[in-house]
Enzyme design. Structure first.
Site, mmCIF file in Angstrom:
data_model
loop_
_atom_site.group_PDB
_atom_site.id
_atom_site.type_symbol
_atom_site.label_atom_id
_atom_site.label_comp_id
_atom_site.label_asym_id
_atom_site.label_seq_id
_atom_site.Cartn_x
_atom_site.Cartn_y
_atom_site.Cartn_z
ATOM 1 N N SER A 18 -69.663 67.861 -73.462
ATOM 2 C CA SER A 18 -68.921 68.546 -74.532
ATOM 3 C C SER A 18 -68.015 69.678 -73.855
ATOM 4 C CB SER A 18 -70.090 69.209 -75.276
ATOM 5 O OG SER A 18 -69.595 69.862 -76.513
ATOM 6 N N HIS A 45 -68.212 65.178 -77.250
ATOM 7 C CA HIS A 45 -67.870 65.769 -78.348
ATOM 8 C C HIS A 45 -66.534 66.477 -78.259
ATOM 9 C CE1 HIS A 45 -72.394 67.338 -78.317
ATOM 10 N NE2 HIS A 45 -72.158 65.991 -78.767
ATOM 11 N N ASP A 138 -77.382 68.883 -77.152
ATOM 12 C CA ASP A 138 -77.313 67.474 -77.281
ATOM 13 C C ASP A 138 -77.501 66.867 -76.086
ATOM 14 O OD1 ASP A 138 -76.961 65.005 -78.582
ATOM 15 O OD2 ASP A 138 -74.884 65.170 -78.649
#
Lengths: 194, 274
Positions: A18, A45, A138
């Site tokens: 991310s 992401h 995540d």
């Protein structure tokens, strides 16, 4: 694990991250050997709708061809598939890809866990996953799942990650085989290849 | 997040066969990874103790089957999703459709109707609404109830308004709805020409001829064979020179349609040419 035993150990590599992981990928992708014996899936992401520019950017840097994953694509060795923004990317039993526009998970779509968990189930011991920098949890459950099927888990060293939360959280949640500095990642990937 | 996969591949097949036998809904040609994930999500959500219990409940309780459809099919949608797509509809598709005396549009798998209302706004702004009919179908009748109401969360309006402007909209988006507490109720004038009905793409036939069919982010859940069947259904249901619009990651590449359809620009819109 013996370093030599990595050679030819996997049929699929997952890389995900991310915030702060794009720069890492731009350093790693140019150093991957061009005859890699397995495909790579990248789950990042990011804000929706910048897909084509991201693929173009990767293609200017990477030694391997980079494509945006399309539904029903069959994974081919030596090719890099990027999860499209705003879809979850899943791996099917026949080693093809499917997309899913269901609710965000962990505030994210694509969700790293979804890709990791579905891939783990299909590839079992023949998979490795690397989780990079990020500000979200995540990926932790996904790595746990990879490990439970006997796959190889790795994270970027949180000490040097731009945002340490994601790899740190993974270390706390799942058994991690390798903690890698940025300059070690490409070498690690190349060693997994035949 | 799924800590465990309670329902395994074989179990998924068993359940899907049960459902087909008991209720006539055919999910057996859905993409496995996705439907399996949704089934496991439901299993966890509803706290079943065993697969046997889950299976029994599904077979014996039609109300629970109802919930299954509601939860396992994906109903996520947005107004003016992919604004560029709507811009192409505005600038290239609607002017052509405007030359017809009557415009029939089919939203296949419309879910809660956000795209149907988006289309109604486009038609209004192109001065074509009076001669258009919007057929909106889904296999899930609960979502159709919501679509019929035209009430969406107010919290979404900022995003939808941005999408609308990016799609080439020049009005004040808030003119189209009335805000009430946390809801936005869309102008009933927009839904006047909408016809909502259940239709199952897997098992139901063509029911009319259309100049435009929109089916976005539905086919991604189907396996290749089922996609081919649905493409054939769409071809039968499209007028000559009619348009087929799919989601941004969907394509007709695996079907027999490729030779008879021509793609527009970079958007996922194809025109039937033969």
């Amino acid at each position: 694990m013996e370093k030599d035993s990595l050679k030819g150990a996997i049929d699929l590599l997952l890389i995900a991250g991310s915030a702060g992981s794009l720069d890492v990928l731009l350093k790693v992708l140019p150093a991957i050997k061009s005859n890699l014996s397995f495909p790579i899936i990248i789950v990042l992401h990011r804000k929706a709708s910048y897909d084509s520019s991201l693929i173009n950017l990767f293609n200017t840097k990477a030694t391997l061809p980079v494509v945006e994953a399309e539904e029903k694509d069959s994974l081919q060795n030596g090719k890099i598939y990027v999860a499209p923004s705003d879809y979850h990317l899943l791996v099917e039993t026949n080693r093809s890809l499917s997309l899913d526009y269901s609710e965000k998970i962990q505030y994210s779509r694509p969700c790293i866990d979804v890709t990791f968990e579905t891939a783990a189930e299909v590839y079992k011991t023949r998979i490795a996953a690397i989780l990079l920098s990020g500000a979200n949890s995540d990926g932790s459950a996904g790595l746990k799942s990879i490990k439970s099927y006997g796959g190889i888990t790795a994270v970027q060293n949180p000490q040097y990650a731009e945002v340490s939360y994601m790899p740190q959280k993974a270390i706390q949640t799942a058994p991690i085989d390798y903690i890698l500095n940025i300059e070690e990642i490409a070498n690690f990937i190349n060693k997994l290849s035949l | 997040m799924l800590e465990y996969n309670f329902v395994q591949d074989e179990d998924v097949d068993i359940i899907l066969n049960d459902i087909l036998e008991s209720y006539g809904y055919d999910f057996t040609e859905y993409s496995k990874a996705s439907i399996k994930r949704r089934i496991n999500r439901l299993f966890t959500l509803d706290r079943f103790m065993s697969f046997a219990e889950f299976r029994y409940r599904l077979r014996s309780d039609p109300d629970y089957m109802h919930r299954f459809i509601e939860q396992v099919t994906v109903t996520v949608t947005e107004m003016f999703r992919d604004p560029q797509f709507y811009k192409v509809l505005r600038e290239q598709v609607l002017p052509t459709l405007g030359t017809y005396p009557f415009i029939r549009i089919w939203h296949a798998g419309c879910s809660t109707g956000e795209e149907v209302y988006s289309m109604a706004i486009l038609l209004k702004e192109a001065n074509l609404y009076h001669k258009a009919l919007l057929y909106a179908t889904d296999l899930n009748h609960d979502v159709l109830e919501k679509a019929r109401m035209g009430i969406f969360p107010l919290s979404q309006m900022k995003q939808y308004s941005e999408n609308y402007i990016q799609s080439g909209g020049t009005k004040d988006f808030s003119e189209y709805y009335t805000a009430n507490y946390d809801k936005a109720k869309f102008d009933e004038e927009l839904s006047r020409k909408m016809i909502f009905s259940t239709h199952n793409l897997v098992s139901d036939r063509s029911f009319n001829e259309f100049q435009l069919i929109l089916c976005r982010n539905v086919l991604i859940y189907f396996d290749k064979d089922l996609q081919v069947k649905v493409f054939n259904l769409f071809e039968q249901s499209l007028d000559n020179l009619g348009y087929l619009a799919l989601g941004s990651k969907e394509t007709i590449r695996f079907s027999s349609l490729t030779s008879r359809f021509k793609k527009l620009d970079n958007e996922k819109i194809w025109k039937k040419i033969a």
